[in-house]
Design a protein around this motif. Structure first.
Motif, PDB file in Angstrom:
ATOM      1  N   VAL A 114      37.044 -42.510  38.518  1.00 29.77           N
ATOM      2  CA  VAL A 114      35.783 -41.978  38.035  1.00 29.77           C
ATOM      3  C   VAL A 114      35.674 -41.837  36.381  1.00 29.77           C
ATOM      4  O   VAL A 114      36.421 -41.077  35.842  1.00 29.77           O
ATOM      5  N   TRP A 115      34.910 -42.575  35.869  1.00 30.05           N
ATOM      6  CA  TRP A 115      34.413 -42.731  34.506  1.00 30.05           C
ATOM      7  C   TRP A 115      33.250 -42.048  34.151  1.00 30.05           C
ATOM      8  O   TRP A 115      32.172 -42.153  35.044  1.00 30.05           O
ATOM      9  N   SER A 116      33.310 -41.112  33.277  1.00 29.91           N
ATOM     10  CA  SER A 116      31.951 -40.302  32.937  1.00 29.91           C
ATOM     11  C   SER A 116      32.016 -40.294  31.311  1.00 29.91           C
ATOM     12  O   SER A 116      32.921 -39.482  30.786  1.00 29.91           O
ATOM     13  N   SER A 117      31.044 -41.003  30.464  1.00 28.28           N
ATOM     14  CA  SER A 117      31.043 -41.009  29.120  1.00 28.28           C
ATOM     15  C   SER A 117      29.787 -40.225  28.636  1.00 28.28           C
ATOM     16  O   SER A 117      28.684 -40.575  29.058  1.00 28.28           O
ATOM     17  N   LEU A 118      29.826 -38.960  27.885  1.00 31.03           N
ATOM     18  CA  LEU A 118      28.875 -38.189  27.368  1.00 31.03           C
ATOM     19  C   LEU A 118      27.824 -37.846  28.631  1.00 31.03           C
ATOM     20  O   LEU A 118      26.604 -38.009  28.152  1.00 31.03           O
ATOM     21  N   ALA A 119      27.997 -37.377  29.781  1.00 34.82           N
ATOM     22  CA  ALA A 119      27.366 -36.742  30.657  1.00 34.82           C
ATOM     23  C   ALA A 119      27.568 -35.652  31.066  1.00 34.82           C
ATOM     24  O   ALA A 119      26.826 -34.737  31.602  1.00 34.82           O
ATOM     25  N   LEU A 120      28.703 -35.139  31.016  1.00 31.76           N
ATOM     26  CA  LEU A 120      29.196 -33.799  31.439  1.00 31.76           C
ATOM     27  C   LEU A 120      28.735 -32.749  30.788  1.00 31.76           C
ATOM     28  O   LEU A 120      28.825 -31.538  31.328  1.00 31.76           O
ATOM     29  N   GLN A 121      28.158 -32.845  29.511  1.00 31.21           N
ATOM     30  CA  GLN A 121      28.040 -31.726  28.706  1.00 31.21           C
ATOM     31  C   GLN A 121      26.559 -31.128  29.242  1.00 31.21           C
ATOM     32  O   GLN A 121      26.150 -30.037  28.847  1.00 31.21           O
ATOM     33  N   TRP A 122      25.832 -31.873  30.147  1.00 28.09           N
ATOM     34  CA  TRP A 122      24.791 -31.438  30.804  1.00 28.09           C
ATOM     35  C   TRP A 122      25.135 -30.830  32.094  1.00 28.09           C
ATOM     36  O   TRP A 122      24.043 -30.086  32.846  1.00 28.09           O
TER      37      TRP A 122
END
Length: 257
Positions: free
Chosen positions: A109-117
């Motif tokens: 699982v790749w997640s770039s600049l989304a988890l801050q939400w």
């Protein structure tokens, strides 16, 4: 912010996102540079998830790395999902805190600049759920200290909350452990972008769908308030221009069972 409003903001940004999202591309490129150092030797995933896929830049990077793997994008914004599909990727609308996938279905699982939400206490267990045992979670997110220029320029202008409350690295690490992850690695980095004027600095944030500060239109602020914002921001100018500062966290973790 409500998730529907976040999705709508990114949806409005979708048509010009690829043009404006210079910072996002730089973060993806840094993630690619770190990945060979962090991945287990011989790791070759069969199924990939790009969580918070946006218009698909991260997915394009993953496709270059593992061209034979199946790849699915997921994003809160229907418009972003549409752009992803236009590029030839499978993509579905969905919330990272409540993914529309069965358990144990991804190796990476790749997640770039989304988890801050997201709430880390909710999103990490959900990402762990969809990963197979030994699967890799690899992400970038924003940390406290991001966008201090916005807080300074807009301070006292009105009661609006201008900057998200970002989660510190120690909280992320704790939530990763509690979700069942091991082998956790976190790397902090500061990155400063520069712009020629206040308008372009704010547009860089609003244009990627992520700017609470920039969403309030100048016309609604009043001339004097806007002038005060400009003067404050201009006081931060240096030889490179007007700064927009991001505090980044790059994260890596292995799913256990």
């Amino acid at each position: 912010m409500e998730k529907t409003k976040i999705g709508e903001a990114f949806g409005r940004a979708a048509p010009c996102y690829d043009t404006l999202a210079v910072f996002q591309r730089q973060v993806c490129e840094k993630m690619l540079c770190l990945l060979p150092e962090w991945l287990p030797a011989g790791f070759v995933p069969e199924s990939l998830l790009d969580g918070g896929c946006g218009t698909g830049f991260g997915a394009e990077c993953l496709r270059c790395l593992w061209p034979d793997a199946s790849l699915t994008g997921c994003d809160l914004s229907d418009a972003m999902v549409g752009r992803m599909r236009q590029k030839g990727f499978d993509a579905v609308p969905g919330d990272l805190e409540n993914l529309p996938f069965s358990s144990n279905c991804f190796d990476f699982v790749w997640s770039s600049l989304a988890l801050q939400w997201c709430d880390p206490g909710t999103v990490f267990p959900e990402l762990h759920r969809v990963l197979r045992k030994g699967g890799v979670l690899y992400f970038s997110t924003l940390a406290p200290g991001t966008l201090p220029e916005i807080g300074f320029a807009f301070s006292g202008i009105d009661e609006s909350k201008r900057v998200l409350e970002f989660h510190p690295a120690d909280e992320l690490e704790k939530c990763l452990h509690q979700a069942g992850f091991g082998g956790i690695r976190l790397l902090a980095e500061r990155r400063v972008m520069y712009y020629p004027d206040v308008r372009s600095a704010l547009e860089s944030i609003r244009g990627i769908g992520a700017g609470q500060a920039a969403r309030k239109r100048r016309a609604l602020m009043g001339r004097q308030a806007w002038k005060k914002v400009q003067e404050r921001y201009e006081s931060l100018r240096d030889e490179n221009g007007l700064p927009v500062t991001y505090e980044l966290i790059f994260g890596y973790a292995l799913a256990g069972r």
